[in-house]
Design an enzyme around this catalytic site. Sequence first.
Site, PDB file in Angstrom:
ATOM      1  N   TYR A 147       0.960  -1.230  -0.104  1.00  0.00           N
ATOM      2  CA  TYR A 147       0.058  -0.022   0.015  1.00  0.00           C
ATOM      3  C   TYR A 147       0.710   1.237  -0.077  1.00  0.00           C
ATOM      4  O   TYR A 147       0.509   2.091  -0.716  1.00  0.00           O
ATOM      5  CB  TYR A 147      -1.105   0.052   1.105  1.00  0.00           C
ATOM      6  CG  TYR A 147      -2.287  -0.503   0.758  1.00  0.00           C
ATOM      7  CD1 TYR A 147      -2.468  -1.887   0.096  1.00  0.00           C
ATOM      8  CD2 TYR A 147      -3.463  -0.077   1.268  1.00  0.00           C
ATOM      9  CE1 TYR A 147      -3.747  -2.191  -0.361  1.00  0.00           C
ATOM     10  CE2 TYR A 147      -4.739  -0.505   0.987  1.00  0.00           C
ATOM     11  CZ  TYR A 147      -4.809  -1.540   0.059  1.00  0.00           C
ATOM     12  OH  TYR A 147      -6.033  -2.169   0.081  1.00  0.00           O
ATOM     13  N   GLU A 154       1.388   6.428  -7.098  1.00  0.00           N
ATOM     14  CA  GLU A 154       0.320   7.123  -7.475  1.00  0.00           C
ATOM     15  C   GLU A 154       0.773   8.520  -7.530  1.00  0.00           C
ATOM     16  O   GLU A 154       0.323   9.221  -8.499  1.00  0.00           O
ATOM     17  CB  GLU A 154      -0.853   6.698  -6.897  1.00  0.00           C
ATOM     18  CG  GLU A 154      -1.304   5.217  -7.146  1.00  0.00           C
ATOM     19  CD  GLU A 154      -2.371   4.596  -6.207  1.00  0.00           C
ATOM     20  OE1 GLU A 154      -3.253   5.342  -5.936  1.00  0.00           O
ATOM     21  OE2 GLU A 154      -2.418   3.375  -6.132  1.00  0.00           O
TER      22      GLU A 154
END
EC number: 4.2.1.134
Length: 221
Positions: A147, A154
């Site tokens: 994550y 991102e």
Amino acid sequence: MAGVGSAVRRLYLSVYNWVVFFGWAQVLYYAVTTLLESGHEAVYAAVERPLQFAQTAAFMEILHGLVGLVRSPVSATLPQIGSRLFLTWGILWSFPETHSHILVSSLVISWSITEVIRYSFFGMKEAFGFTPSWLLWLRYSTFMILYPTGIFSEVGLIYIALPYIKASEKYSLRMPNKWNFSFDYFFVSVLSMAIYMPGGPHMFTYMLAQRKKALSKAKTA
């Protein structure tokens, strides 16, 4: 009839999960082999089609939650899938200037490992009614590394795309126009980066709670 409906539901979800699993397995295989053989600059071209297929297919999970096929809350599913679709189509596909950056490799590898584990977990659960303990552990443990690496990639790729978004004005709508409406894609992209500030920790905390619940339940089973 209820038994038939349950069987159809399980069959559909089993097929869905395994089809998307194979899509992400392709992404992972192409990403790793291309990274080792040709370098990070070539990774996006190698994974583009299976990445677009596998990530876009995840939109169905929002519908699954809305109609009650799965118990996952839409409030948790929607932001994660929405952000990934934005990266897949709104950044990577829309701005080829980002393709050669090394963050593309860290992004698709983080995503694909996560999803290969997740879809195989749910695929086995729907097809066979159980999941092996090692897969359960992977499902609720690997996110602690993947994550953060995924979120960093991102945000980094959105930031890298910002100059190209601003210069091209792609997807932006300026006044005056016949709709009397303006839209600034650059501002939306900056805003999406800001949303990661509360959104990232929220999703991580949610997964920690899910991990505690799932692993404690497995111990007592």
